[in-house]
Scaffold this motif. Structure first.
Motif, short mmCIF file in Angstrom:
data_model
loop_
_atom_site.label_atom_id
_atom_site.label_comp_id
_atom_site.label_asym_id
_atom_site.label_seq_id
_atom_site.Cartn_x
_atom_site.Cartn_y
_atom_site.Cartn_z
N ASP A 400 0.81 -1.23 0.00
CA ASP A 400 0.00 0.00 0.00
C ASP A 400 0.84 1.27 0.00
OD1 ASP A 400 -2.28 -1.52 0.09
OD2 ASP A 400 -2.54 -1.34 2.26
N GLU A 401 1.91 1.25 0.80
CA GLU A 401 2.72 2.47 0.91
C GLU A 401 3.43 2.78 -0.40
OE1 GLU A 401 5.37 2.31 4.30
OE2 GLU A 401 3.63 1.88 5.58
N GLN A 402 3.96 1.73 -1.01
CA GLN A 402 4.65 1.93 -2.28
C GLN A 402 3.69 2.49 -3.33
OE1 GLN A 402 6.33 -1.73 -3.72
NE2 GLN A 402 7.52 -0.72 -5.33
N LEU A 403 2.48 1.94 -3.34
CA LEU A 403 1.49 2.40 -4.31
C LEU A 403 1.13 3.86 -4.08
CD1 LEU A 403 -0.38 1.42 -6.66
CD2 LEU A 403 -2.15 1.12 -4.92
N GLU A 404 0.96 4.23 -2.82
CA GLU A 404 0.60 5.60 -2.49
C GLU A 404 1.72 6.56 -2.88
OE1 GLU A 404 -1.99 7.13 -1.86
OE2 GLU A 404 -1.18 9.07 -1.20
N LYS A 405 2.96 6.11 -2.70
CA LYS A 405 4.09 6.97 -3.07
C LYS A 405 4.11 7.17 -4.59
CE LYS A 405 9.01 7.81 -2.31
NZ LYS A 405 9.02 8.65 -3.48
N ILE A 406 3.83 6.12 -5.32
CA ILE A 406 3.78 6.23 -6.78
C ILE A 406 2.69 7.22 -7.19
CG2 ILE A 406 3.19 4.97 -8.90
CD1 ILE A 406 4.47 2.48 -7.61
N ARG A 407 1.55 7.12 -6.52
CA ARG A 407 0.45 8.03 -6.85
C ARG A 407 0.87 9.49 -6.63
NH1 ARG A 407 -3.56 10.79 -5.20
NH2 ARG A 407 -2.99 10.59 -3.00
N GLN A 408 1.51 9.73 -5.49
CA GLN A 408 1.92 11.11 -5.19
C GLN A 408 2.98 11.60 -6.17
OE1 GLN A 408 3.09 11.17 -1.08
NE2 GLN A 408 1.00 10.81 -0.35
N ASP A 409 3.97 10.74 -6.43
CA ASP A 409 5.06 11.15 -7.31
C ASP A 409 4.58 11.38 -8.74
OD1 ASP A 409 6.71 10.99 -5.18
OD2 ASP A 409 7.73 9.13 -5.78
N TYR A 410 3.61 10.59 -9.14
CA TYR A 410 3.09 10.76 -10.51
C TYR A 410 2.28 12.04 -10.59
CZ TYR A 410 1.45 9.25 -15.09
OH TYR A 410 1.22 9.15 -16.44
N THR A 411 1.47 12.28 -9.56
CA THR A 411 0.64 13.49 -9.53
C THR A 411 1.50 14.75 -9.49
OG1 THR A 411 -0.95 12.20 -8.25
CG2 THR A 411 -1.30 14.56 -8.33
N SER A 412 2.63 14.68 -8.78
CA SER A 412 3.47 15.87 -8.65
C SER A 412 4.38 16.06 -9.86
CB SER A 412 4.33 15.77 -7.39
OG SER A 412 5.34 14.80 -7.60
N GLY A 413 4.54 15.00 -10.65
CA GLY A 413 5.41 15.12 -11.83
C GLY A 413 6.82 14.59 -11.60
N THR A 414 7.12 14.15 -10.38
CA THR A 414 8.44 13.57 -10.12
C THR A 414 8.62 12.28 -10.91
OG1 THR A 414 7.97 14.24 -7.85
CG2 THR A 414 10.03 13.05 -8.22
N LEU A 415 7.53 11.51 -10.99
CA LEU A 415 7.58 10.23 -11.69
C LEU A 415 7.03 10.40 -13.11
CD1 LEU A 415 8.18 7.16 -10.97
CD2 LEU A 415 5.71 6.94 -10.70
N LEU A 416 7.81 9.94 -14.09
CA LEU A 416 7.39 10.08 -15.49
C LEU A 416 6.58 8.86 -15.94
CD1 LEU A 416 10.78 11.37 -16.98
CD2 LEU A 416 8.76 12.73 -16.35
N THR A 417 5.82 9.03 -17.02
CA THR A 417 5.00 7.94 -17.55
C THR A 417 5.84 6.69 -17.84
OG1 THR A 417 3.37 9.41 -18.49
CG2 THR A 417 3.55 7.25 -19.49
N GLY A 418 6.99 6.89 -18.48
CA GLY A 418 7.86 5.75 -18.83
C GLY A 418 8.29 4.99 -17.59
N GLU A 419 8.56 5.74 -16.53
CA GLU A 419 9.00 5.09 -15.28
C GLU A 419 7.84 4.33 -14.63
OE1 GLU A 419 12.37 8.47 -14.12
OE2 GLU A 419 10.27 8.78 -13.53
N LEU A 420 6.67 4.93 -14.69
CA LEU A 420 5.48 4.27 -14.14
C LEU A 420 5.20 2.97 -14.90
CD1 LEU A 420 2.89 4.37 -12.34
CD2 LEU A 420 1.81 5.66 -14.17
N LYS A 421 5.30 3.07 -16.23
CA LYS A 421 5.04 1.87 -17.05
C LYS A 421 6.06 0.78 -16.74
CE LYS A 421 2.31 3.70 -20.82
NZ LYS A 421 2.08 3.79 -22.26
N LYS A 422 7.29 1.22 -16.50
CA LYS A 422 8.33 0.23 -16.20
C LYS A 422 7.98 -0.54 -14.91
CE LYS A 422 13.38 -0.08 -15.99
NZ LYS A 422 13.78 -0.01 -14.56
N MET A 423 7.46 0.19 -13.93
CA MET A 423 7.06 -0.48 -12.68
C MET A 423 5.96 -1.50 -12.92
SD MET A 423 6.96 2.56 -9.97
CE MET A 423 8.43 3.43 -9.49
#
Ligand code: TRP
Length: 460
Positions: A400-423
């Motif tokens: 759950d925590e990892q997922l929530e962090k991904i959500r926040q990072d994606y929303t803020s722009g820290t995490l890019l689409t390519g990186e999200l897809k890789k996960m």
């Protein structure tokens, strides 16, 4: 009529593109338009489009306009469609179907009664709606057992990850409550609805059974059956089918399922066959003739019409009403407007896909909630609510925590689409490979065992 003609022309176009082996993109675009026209057609006429059958004026139109005039989502056993990229509005569906929301209180209660951490599908609202779950838990607390019933329509050999959702969850329920499970494979249903031979449907049932068994079910606690086989061999099952048939009128199934005068009579009576497994007396070998064992049905919400009917009939034929747990739909790679289709290879991740195919499909086809350029994305952030890679992670990432962090990072722009897809790719690849390994170990002999009517390891 105008829509009907447009649809017929578009159907011809798709066929001729396919025969001419046209460019894949052109074929896909033509199919997309065809699907859209079908949805429009259903909305206007209240009927499913059938080649060669112009709309009949008699059918009542399925009113898809809500009171304030807004378009409503279409959700029935054959169609799922919405105009929203976030997917179907499930809260509205609960109101429309008259079911209850699985709220935090119920999740907490399931945790308390089972003594187990709730499955991620419960923690994340993927199983979001229910009927009578509190009653099942009340009884269970008083040492009254219940059983699980779920199923699958074997329309092809190819199953995709979305098909596993109910089975993964059912397996969890069986483990934590330690109760019998029956799984109905409706090969008869697929024969009636699709252009397939009986032999093909029956073969698909056995093939699909292997994928289901690969989810880890215990043969001592689970009975899987093909309707084509079991109906003819179990007098008790057939008796329940006939009881249901006697208590539901043509008018009722028309209202519930939208059948019309030109649907074959097999379709019209089929709902009784999907209802029968919800009654314990359909399985005397398991329940020793008891007809009062309560049933709990985990299923996707599109199956609810069958069980609204079942619950309506149950008390009139002397049986308890089955309880239900409803899941949301697993979105297509192209977006949450519809559920995945087994007939479009690029709309989903199949259980037979190789790691390379998984990677390509996610990278090429998963609808992104990210921005067009890296600069924009860093500045404005992405939208996880419409991002299919993120949605898939909510289904499959355990932490759950990892997922929530991904959500926040994606929303803020820290995490890019390519990186999200890789996960997502790195989550799916080992999962699918493990499934393929498990399936390889399922022998024909094991399938036969699961599908043989026999007592299970429970005392009733
Ligand atoms: N009609 C379902 C389908 O087409 C199969 C099914 C039969 C089912 N019984 C069920 C699904 C009970 C969920 C629960 O997939």
């Amino acid at each position: 009529m105008e829509l009907y003609e447009q649809l017929t022309a578009q159907g011809d176009k798709v066929r001729s593109l396919k025969t001419a082996k046209a460019d894949k993109a052109d074929v896909d675009a033509a199919i997309q338009l065809l699907l859209k026209l079908k949805v429009d057609y259903k909305e206007v006429t209240g009927q499913d489009y059938k080649a060669g059958c112009p709309p009949s004026g008699t059918a009542v139109s399925n009113d898809r306009q809500s009171e304030n005039g807004a378009e409503e989502d279409t959700v029935d056993p054959w169609n799922v469609a919405t105009n929203s990229a976030k997917g179907v509005d499930y809260d509205k569906l609960i109101v429309r179907f008259g079911s209850s929301k699985i709220d935090q209180e119920l999740v907490d209660r399931i945790e308390k009664v089972s003594g187990q951490k709730p499955h991620r599908f419960l923690r994340r609202g993927i199983f979001f709606s229910h009927r009578d779950m509190n009653q099942v838990l009340d009884a269970y607390e008083k040492q009254k057992s219940f059983y699980l019933y779920t199923g699958r329509g074997p329309s092809s050999q190819a199953m995709h990850v979305g098909h596993l959702i109910p089975f993964v969850f059912t397996k969890w329920l069986q483990d934590v409550f330690d109760i019998p499970l029956v799984i109905q494979l409706t090969d008869d249903e697929k024969y009636l609805w699709k252009d397939l031979s009986l032999e093909d449907c029956h073969r698909f049932a056995e093939e699909n059974a292997k994928d289901i068994i690969a989810c880890g079910f215990d043969v001592n606690k689970t009975f899987i059956f093909s309707d084509l086989d079991y109906m003819g061999s179990s007098p008790e099952f057939y008796r329940n089918v006939v009881k249901v048939q006697k208590h539901v009128t043509f008018n009722q199934v028309k209202g519930i399922f939208g059948f019309s005068d030109s649907d074959c009579i097999g379709k019209i009576s089929f709902p009784a066959i999907q209802a029968a497994p919800a009654f314990s007396s359909s399985f005397p070998q398991i329940f020793k003739g008891r007809k009062d064992v309560q049933c709990l049905i985990p299923c996707a919400i599109d199956q609810d019409p069958y069980f609204r009917m079942t619950r309506d009939v149950a008390p009139r034929i002397g049986y308890p009403k089955p309880a239900l747990l409803h899941s949301t739909f697993f979105p297509a790679l192209q977006g949450a407007q519809t559920k995945m289709s087994a007939s479009d290879a690029n709309s989903s991740i199949f259980l037979t896909d190789t790691p390379k195919q998984i990677k390509n499909k996610v990278n090429k086809h998963a609808f992104s909630g990210g921005k067009d350029t890296i600069e924009e994305h860093r500045e404005q952030g992405g939208n996880p609510d419409i991002d299919v890679a993120f949605m898939y992670l909510t289904f499959f990432m355990e932490d759950d925590e990892q997922l929530e962090k991904i959500r926040q990072d994606y929303t803020s722009g820290t995490l890019l689409t390519g990186e999200l897809k890789k996960m997502l790719i790195e989550t799916l690849q080992p999962m699918i490979t493990a499934h393929q390994e498990n399936r390889k170990n399922v022998t024909d002999e094991m399938v036969k065992q699961f599908m043989t009517p026999r007592p299970l390891n429970f005392n009733f």
